[in-house]
Design a protein around this motif. Structure first.
Motif, PDB file in Angstrom:
ATOM      1  N   TRP A 111       0.665  -1.302   0.054  1.00 42.94           N
ATOM      2  CA  TRP A 111      -0.386  -0.599   0.221  1.00 42.94           C
ATOM      3  C   TRP A 111       0.852   1.560  -0.015  1.00 42.94           C
ATOM      4  N   GLY A 187      -6.054   9.978  -5.198  1.00 41.81           N
ATOM      5  CA  GLY A 187      -6.272   8.776  -4.262  1.00 41.81           C
ATOM      6  C   GLY A 187      -6.335   7.272  -4.108  1.00 41.81           C
ATOM      7  N   CYS A 188      -6.230   6.554  -3.086  1.00 39.12           N
ATOM      8  CA  CYS A 188      -6.130   4.593  -4.704  1.00 39.12           C
ATOM      9  C   CYS A 188      -7.576   4.550  -4.677  1.00 39.12           C
ATOM     10  N   LYS A 219       1.375   9.313  -2.923  1.00 43.05           N
ATOM     11  CA  LYS A 219       1.030   7.859  -2.756  1.00 43.05           C
ATOM     12  C   LYS A 219      -0.057   7.951  -2.134  1.00 43.05           C
ATOM     13  N   CYS A 220      -0.118   7.142  -0.880  1.00 43.08           N
ATOM     14  CA  CYS A 220      -1.892   6.829  -0.527  1.00 43.08           C
ATOM     15  C   CYS A 220      -1.691   8.008   0.675  1.00 43.08           C
ATOM     16  N   CYS A 260      -9.894  11.400   1.366  1.00 44.19           N
ATOM     17  CA  CYS A 260      -8.414  12.141   1.178  1.00 44.19           C
ATOM     18  C   CYS A 260      -8.380  13.368   2.148  1.00 44.19           C
TER      19      CYS A 260
END
Ligand code: SF4
Ligand code: SF4
Length: 426
Positions: A111, A187-188, A219-220, A260
């Motif tokens: 992740w 966001g993921c 990234k996340c 997010c």
């Protein structure tokens, strides 16, 4: 981590007056009816942990993890306690003493690497499309998955082949004169499960004169890590993302995802990186961060010119991290209100948690479904053609609920409906 040395935690614990108001609103307590899972019970537990009166073991972690981190309790607390924040610190404290190789691999190795996450998403799509997922279900093989995964894999019933980042370029030029250079914190959840939201957001932003930059090395936001006892990994992710966005020349930074925008808010980042010397970088970053809905309305100044009518009944679900954590309730409704022909029908308790809460619906599938069932009843009462919301985790959960109980009614972000009204092909 030593809980006695977390200043915010100790200040907050002192403020609890034991009034129990937080108990009256908790969606988990409404289902489980056991004081140990109530917000006040969590406060007692965190205090006992800090004072060494209970052992930081897996049993205590399990009790504390019966919480959606939805912030409903904090909204009614007369002392202003951030109850989920205390819970998050306690989870990390316990996790440090009871680490798990599987969790470390998922949250630290996968992740934190968007390319591996995307590969996982592609695998899910391939398993679904090749019939492997259905075949495995028929044979009962999915029941062999660990923990709640055997049931929770149903939530991902419609994975996508191409993620948003695989579809959209890093630089998306504006149509016409450039008004703003906007960084997109993608966001993921949106990237992997709702790429159509990102495509619609870029379509709307570029057509209103924004150059949209989607950094390929971001990234996340770290919220899943915080919820799963991995605060130190969330700190690393936050430091990385601050550098990525602060190194770019941007007028604004936007995100479509309520979780997010909550995770990258100044309050949260300052708490996460307290006393680590990042305050200046956080202020530079956060002074430019906006939720997509408020950005479109307040800064870009979009209006309804050129929008074609959509004759739809739409009901809007308030994501906890957008409505309760940030107080953003009206802007998504105002976006929907711009669209001619669209009728907004309010559901009862629109800000009641849907039970998703990121990974909660996976780790606590049965409890999550009880909470979702209440939500789906209030949605069904509206007779809506479309369910709108601003969080990819809520979207997955509501799609699952809609699939189970409500004729597969579509779930869309307000910006998707806006793009549709503006002529984007669905
Ligand atoms: S954050 Fe939500 S689920 Fe957790 S204790 Fe508070 S009200 Fe209950
Ligand atoms: S509402 Fe606030 S002060 Fe009252 S018991 Fe809950 S946490 Fe403590």
């Amino acid at each position: 981590m030593n809980l006695k040395e977390v200043p915010l935690l100790n200040e907050q614990l002192k403020k609890c007056v034991r009034c129990g108001r937080c108990r009256t609103v908790c969606p988990v307590l409404a289902e489980i009816k056991n004081e140990t899972v109530a917000p006040r019970g969590h406060i007692f537990m965190v205090q006992a942990l800090r004072d060494g009166k209970v052992k930081p073991d897996a049993q205590v972690y399990d009790r504390l993890s019966n919480c959606l981190l939805c912030e409903t309790c904090s909204g009614v607390c007369p002392s202003g306690l951030d109850i989920p924040e205390l819970n998050e610190y306690a989870r990390s404290y316990i996790y440090e003493k009871n680490p798990s190789m599987i969790k470390d691999a998922l949250f630290d190795s996968i992740w934190t690497r968007p390319s591996l996450l995307r590969a996982g998403g592609f695998f899910m799509w391939a398993a679904n499309k090749s019939g492997l997922q259905g075949f495995a279900r028929t044979l009962g093989l999915t029941k062999l998955l660990p923990g709640g995964l055997s049931k929770a894999e149903q939530i991902m019933h419609d994975p996508v082949m191409r993620t948003a980042r695989a579809t959209l370029p890093v630089i998306n030029p504006p149509r016409g004169n450039k008004k703003f250079r906007v960084g997109y914190f993608l966001g993921c959840g949106t990237d992997l499960f709702s790429p159509s939201v990102a495509i619609a957001a870029v379509e709307v932003l570029t057509s209103w004169g924004c150059e949209v930059v989607i950094p390929d090395n971001m990234k996340c936001c770290g919220l899943p890590h915080i919820a799963n006892g991995k605060i130190s990994t969330a700190q690393d992710l936050a430091i990385h993302n601050l550098k990525v966005f602060n190194d770019l020349e941007l007028d604004y930074i936007i995100t479509d995802c309520g979780s997010c925008s909550s995770a990258i808010s100044e309050k949260r980042l300052k708490m996460l990186l307290e006393n680590q010397g990042y305050d200046e970088q956080i202020e530079r970053f956060c002074s430019r961060v906006h939720d997509l809905n408020t950005f479109l309305l307040d800064i870009v100044g979009i209006d309804n010119q050129g929008l074609k009518p959509l004759n739809l009944k739409v009901t809007y679900h308030d994501p906890c991290h957008l409505a309760k954590a940030q107080g953003i309730r009206q802007a998504p409704r105002d976006i929907l209100g711009l669209i001619p022909g669209l009728e907004l029908i309010e559901m009862q308790d629109s800000d009641r948690c849907c039970g998703a809460s990121g990974t909660f619906s996976i780790t606590h599938y049965d409890l999550s479904m009880k909470i979702l069932n209440r939500k789906m009843k209030t949605i069904a009462d509206t007779g809506a053609d479309v369910i709108a919301t601003c969080c990819p985790s809520c979207t997955l959960q509501l799609k699952h609920g809609s699939n189970l109980h409500y004729n597969n009614t579509p779930v869309q972000h307000p910006v998707e409906l806006l793009a549709l009204a503006a002529g984007q092909e669905s």
